[in-house]
Design an enzyme around this catalytic site. Structure first.
Site, PDB file in Angstrom:
ATOM      1  N   THR A  26      41.433 -22.706 -27.477  1.00  0.00           N
ATOM      2  CA  THR A  26      41.924 -22.349 -26.150  1.00  0.00           C
ATOM      3  C   THR A  26      40.798 -22.437 -25.131  1.00  0.00           C
ATOM      4  OG1 THR A  26      42.885 -20.581 -24.776  1.00  0.00           O
ATOM      5  CG2 THR A  26      41.543 -19.886 -26.650  1.00  0.00           C
ATOM      6  N   ASP A  27      41.128 -22.919 -23.945  1.00  0.00           N
ATOM      7  CA  ASP A  27      40.184 -22.878 -22.838  1.00  0.00           C
ATOM      8  C   ASP A  27      39.996 -21.424 -22.418  1.00  0.00           C
ATOM      9  OD1 ASP A  27      38.513 -23.780 -20.821  1.00  0.00           O
ATOM     10  OD2 ASP A  27      40.148 -24.013 -19.386  1.00  0.00           O
ATOM     11  N   LYS A  28      38.841 -21.139 -21.830  1.00  0.00           N
ATOM     12  CA  LYS A  28      38.579 -19.763 -21.376  1.00  0.00           C
ATOM     13  C   LYS A  28      39.124 -19.533 -19.972  1.00  0.00           C
ATOM     14  CE  LYS A  28      34.627 -18.384 -19.668  1.00  0.00           C
ATOM     15  NZ  LYS A  28      35.102 -17.786 -18.378  1.00  0.00           N
TER      16      LYS A  28
END
Length: 244
Positions: free
Chosen positions: A1-3
């Site tokens: 997942t992207d932050k």
């Protein structure tokens, strides 16, 4: 997942900055350091620092059809503009922009050129390690002095301290340019800079993220966070959301 924007709200806000060897907190339109409020006259010595925040970005303040003003642009740059407006720093006419070196992932910085009182000045902002490597001078209490190895180490230590507190950290610097270059290039603009300070911004995690991470773990799903932030900033966020 992207932050950013997935685990966090993608809603940057300037919380504090570092200048003159001091950490200055921003609270409800006022500055505080060492437990006391900073007077307006004391804050004037940071005008060069504020000038970079006001000019070295492409964020816009536009009026909507209902008459209200909104900010548009990169969330980091919007945060700088909102910070300037909140503290009454945006009342002066903007300096005329003469050119720009856009941010890129290799340099990790951005620079703009402006006319200021009959001279050309370059404003630079970006990752502390990237900007600081180009600084040969530092401004302390309004006076410019050579950048020493001890001072460089102090600045980097403060940057790490901010990052460990989950702040996204940005360094700002400037340089007076002798004459308008024929071509605006990194080699003619981003060199012999004067360090002005660090900006610490917070992008708060989404409130429901820790529960979602716990649910994934119960289901046997391993979560990996992807980010371009400083590793210390990423680690601090990961701790806040229960990822590590």
């Amino acid at each position: 997942t992207d932050k950013t924007g997935t685990l966090t709200e993608n809603r940057m806000k300037v919380d504090r900055f570092y200048a003159d060897g001091l950490v200055i907190e921003s609270r409800e339109g006022c500055f505080f350091t060492r437990g006391r409020m900073v007077s307006t006259s004391d804050a004037e010595r940071w005008q060069s620092f504020f000038d970079v925040l006001l000019h070295c970005h492409n964020a816009k303040r536009i009026r909507r059809s209902d008459g209200r003003f909104v900010m548009t642009g990169d969330p980091t740059e919007v945060a700088l503009l909102e910070f300037a407006i909140e503290h009454g720093l945006a009342h002066r006419p903007p300096l005329r922009r003469m050119g720009e070196l856009a941010f890129d992932a290799d340099r990790k910085r951005m620079s703009t050129l402006h006319w200021a009182e009959g001279r050309l000045v370059a404003f630079t902002k970006g990752a502390p390690e990237s900007v600081l490597a180009l600084c040969t001078k530092t401004q302390i209490h309004g006076e410019v002095a050579p950048m020493t190895s001890d001072e460089r180490a102090r600045i980097l230590n403060q940057s790490r301290s901010f990052a460990e507190q989950a702040y996204r950290v940005m360094a700002v610097a400037k340089r007076e340019v002798a004459h308008q270059p024929e071509r605006i290039e990194v080699e003619t603009v981003e060199e012999d800079l004067t360090f002005l300070g660090l900006v610490a911004m917070m992008d708060p995690p989404h409130r429901n993220v820790p529960e979602a991470i716990a649910t994934c773990r119960r289901a046997g799903v391993r979560i990996i966070m992807i980010t371009g932030d400083h590793p210390l900033t990423a680690l601090a966020i990961a701790r806040k959301i229960g990822l590590v």
